[in-house]
Design a protein around this motif. Structure first.
Motif, PDB file in Angstrom:
ATOM      1  N   CYS A 159       0.830  -1.205   0.000  1.00 10.25           N
ATOM      2  CA  CYS A 159       0.000   0.000   0.000  1.00 10.25           C
ATOM      3  C   CYS A 159       0.863   1.253   0.000  1.00 10.25           C
ATOM      4  O   CYS A 159       1.855   1.344   0.745  1.00 10.25           O
ATOM      5  N   VAL A 160       0.456   2.212  -0.802  1.00  9.26           N
ATOM      6  CA  VAL A 160       1.221   3.438  -0.983  1.00  9.26           C
ATOM      7  C   VAL A 160       0.257   4.611  -0.981  1.00  9.26           C
ATOM      8  O   VAL A 160      -0.712   4.623  -1.754  1.00  9.26           O
ATOM      9  N   ARG A 161       0.508   5.599  -0.139  1.00  5.88           N
ATOM     10  CA  ARG A 161      -0.253   6.856  -0.193  1.00  5.88           C
ATOM     11  C   ARG A 161       0.618   7.910  -0.859  1.00  5.88           C
ATOM     12  O   ARG A 161       1.786   8.083  -0.473  1.00  5.88           O
ATOM     13  N   LEU A 185      -2.507   1.773  -4.458  1.00  6.23           N
ATOM     14  CA  LEU A 185      -2.113   3.183  -4.462  1.00  6.23           C
ATOM     15  C   LEU A 185      -3.314   4.048  -4.095  1.00  6.23           C
ATOM     16  O   LEU A 185      -4.435   3.795  -4.561  1.00  6.23           O
ATOM     17  N   CYS A 186      -3.100   5.087  -3.320  1.00  7.51           N
ATOM     18  CA  CYS A 186      -4.231   5.916  -2.910  1.00  7.51           C
ATOM     19  C   CYS A 186      -3.789   7.343  -2.629  1.00  7.51           C
ATOM     20  O   CYS A 186      -2.600   7.635  -2.436  1.00  7.51           O
ATOM     21  N   SER A 187      -4.785   8.228  -2.628  1.00 10.60           N
ATOM     22  CA  SER A 187      -4.572   9.614  -2.226  1.00 10.60           C
ATOM     23  C   SER A 187      -5.834  10.105  -1.548  1.00 10.60           C
ATOM     24  O   SER A 187      -6.951   9.720  -1.928  1.00 10.60           O
ATOM     25  N   ASN A 189      -8.840  12.436  -0.977  1.00  9.20           N
ATOM     26  CA  ASN A 189      -9.627  13.187  -1.949  1.00  9.20           C
ATOM     27  C   ASN A 189      -9.848  14.606  -1.444  1.00  9.20           C
ATOM     28  O   ASN A 189     -10.535  14.805  -0.451  1.00  9.20           O
ATOM     29  N   PRO A 190      -9.299  15.615  -2.124  1.00 15.35           N
ATOM     30  CA  PRO A 190      -9.443  16.986  -1.634  1.00 15.35           C
ATOM     31  C   PRO A 190     -10.865  17.513  -1.752  1.00 15.35           C
ATOM     32  O   PRO A 190     -11.220  18.520  -1.133  1.00 15.35           O
ATOM     33  N   GLU A 191     -11.719  16.837  -2.534  1.00 21.37           N
ATOM     34  CA  GLU A 191     -13.085  17.306  -2.739  1.00 21.37           C
ATOM     35  C   GLU A 191     -14.040  16.768  -1.684  1.00 21.37           C
ATOM     36  O   GLU A 191     -15.240  17.022  -1.733  1.00 21.37           O
ATOM     37  N   GLY A 192     -13.539  16.040  -0.729  1.00 19.61           N
ATOM     38  CA  GLY A 192     -14.391  15.491   0.330  1.00 19.61           C
ATOM     39  C   GLY A 192     -13.574  14.601   1.238  1.00 19.61           C
ATOM     40  O   GLY A 192     -12.405  14.348   1.016  1.00 19.61           O
ATOM     41  N   GLU A 193     -14.219  14.144   2.324  1.00 23.22           N
ATOM     42  CA  GLU A 193     -13.524  13.288   3.278  1.00 23.22           C
ATOM     43  C   GLU A 193     -13.534  11.849   2.772  1.00 23.22           C
ATOM     44  O   GLU A 193     -14.301  11.012   3.218  1.00 23.22           O
ATOM     45  N   GLY A 194     -12.671  11.570   1.822  1.00 23.79           N
ATOM     46  CA  GLY A 194     -12.658  10.244   1.235  1.00 23.79           C
ATOM     47  C   GLY A 194     -11.333   9.942   0.590  1.00 23.79           C
ATOM     48  O   GLY A 194     -10.324  10.597   0.839  1.00 23.79           O
ATOM     49  N   LEU A 195     -11.337   8.924  -0.270  1.00 25.33           N
ATOM     50  CA  LEU A 195     -10.116   8.378  -0.815  1.00 25.33           C
ATOM     51  C   LEU A 195     -10.317   8.084  -2.296  1.00 25.33           C
ATOM     52  O   LEU A 195     -11.405   7.724  -2.729  1.00 25.33           O
ATOM     53  N   VAL A 196      -9.241   8.257  -3.072  1.00 24.13           N
ATOM     54  CA  VAL A 196      -9.195   7.806  -4.461  1.00 24.13           C
ATOM     55  C   VAL A 196      -8.145   6.700  -4.516  1.00 24.13           C
ATOM     56  O   VAL A 196      -7.043   6.852  -3.983  1.00 24.13           O
ATOM     57  N   VAL A 197      -8.481   5.588  -5.181  1.00 20.27           N
ATOM     58  CA  VAL A 197      -7.686   4.358  -5.072  1.00 20.27           C
ATOM     59  C   VAL A 197      -7.412   3.777  -6.453  1.00 20.27           C
ATOM     60  O   VAL A 197      -8.251   3.847  -7.353  1.00 20.27           O
TER      61      VAL A 197
END
Length: 274
Positions: A159-161, A185-187, A189-197
């Motif tokens: 896993c990598v952020r 891989l993940c980051s 999400n600046p548009e909400g309290e979440g994650l892009v994977v």
């Protein structure tokens, strides 16, 4: 032998934008492991599941899960997709699915199914070689990598952020350099309290559209470190034409991973018997 066969769309509201799953309903011993693996290789879907009656009293049914190249002890979208297929439109608040990793609890809430994330069985830093494979296969610069961790709840995920969604979506994987790593891989999400994977499967040289086991370990990791709240949504699959939507909840200290499933294809399949 003729068996009931379905293709289920998992983790998306649009029936052709999630992760497809092949499901075969049969009896224990109907098909050999070699036949099961051959079908999974033939479908070329990320996973194919065989549902049989449970062999443990506490379970409702049993599953075996195959990628095109190997059998898995657990995987997320097969867990939800097979439950959707087994329910066949019925309502049941709690379902217990038997798999190689043990009995997994699944909860039904309206049109969503949630599986309880299995406990982490591996949690360690990247080795020096794994770090080199990561850099070589993704082209990431060291300053764009904000955290790494090897995590496993059955499948082993590296896993990598990374520092931004832009960095995440720019990655063009070199699978020849990845070896057998599964990169998660993940980051944030600046548009909400979440994650892009994104999930890059080295051994299969492909990117998975939406990945429940990876979403589970990322939630266990990043909620524990305080980088994500106890209830959030994650997006996955945009680089491969999918629109994956995953809902994460922490209930009584346990992580639940959920999404919507729909049946796209239903019929019969004929396979060689064991």
């Amino acid at each position: 032998m003729k068996s009931r066969f379905e293709q289920i769309n998992v983790f998306a509201t649009h029936s052709l934008k999630g992760n497809p799953l092949a499901v075969v309903h049969c009896q224990e011993g109907d098909y050999s492991t070699e036949t099961m693996q051959a079908l999974a290789r033939w479908t070329q879907l990320s996973e194919t599941v065989f549902i049989t009656p449970a062999t443990e009293a506490a379970a409702d049914y049993k599953v075996r899960i195959f990628t095109p190249v190997e059998e898995l002890p657990f995987a997320g979208h097969p867990t939800l997709g097979s439950c959707h297929s087994w329910l066949d439109g019925r309502k049941q608040a709690v379902v217990h699915q038997q798999s190689a990793i043990g009995i997994v609890e699944i909860r039904q809430e309206n049109n969503l199914l949630f599986f309880e994330a299995p406990p982490l069985v591996v949690q360690r830093p990247f080795s020096a070689q794994e770090q080199q494979q990561l850099i070589a296969s993704t082209g990431l610069l060291a300053e764009t990598i904000t955290a790494t961790q090897v995590l496993s709840n059955g499948p082993v995920w590296h896993c990598v952020r990374v520092d931004s969604v832009e960095t995440l979506l720019r990655i063009t994987p070199d699978y020849s350099a990845m070896g057998d790593l599964k990169l998660g891989l993940c980051s944030l999400n600046p548009e909400g309290e979440g994650l892009v994977v994104r999930a890059l499967m080295g051994l299969e040289a492909t990117e998975d559209p939406v990945t429940g086991s990876l979403q589970a370990v990322l939630a266990q990791w990043l909620i524990e470190t305080g980088e994500l709240p106890e209830h959030y949504r994650a997006q996955q699959g945009m680089c491969v034409g999918a629109e994956g939507e995953v809902t994460i909840k922490r209930i009584d200290g346990k992580i639940f991973v959920g999404g919507q499933s729909t049946t796209v294809i239903s019929g019969d399949i004929t396979l060689p018997t064991a």
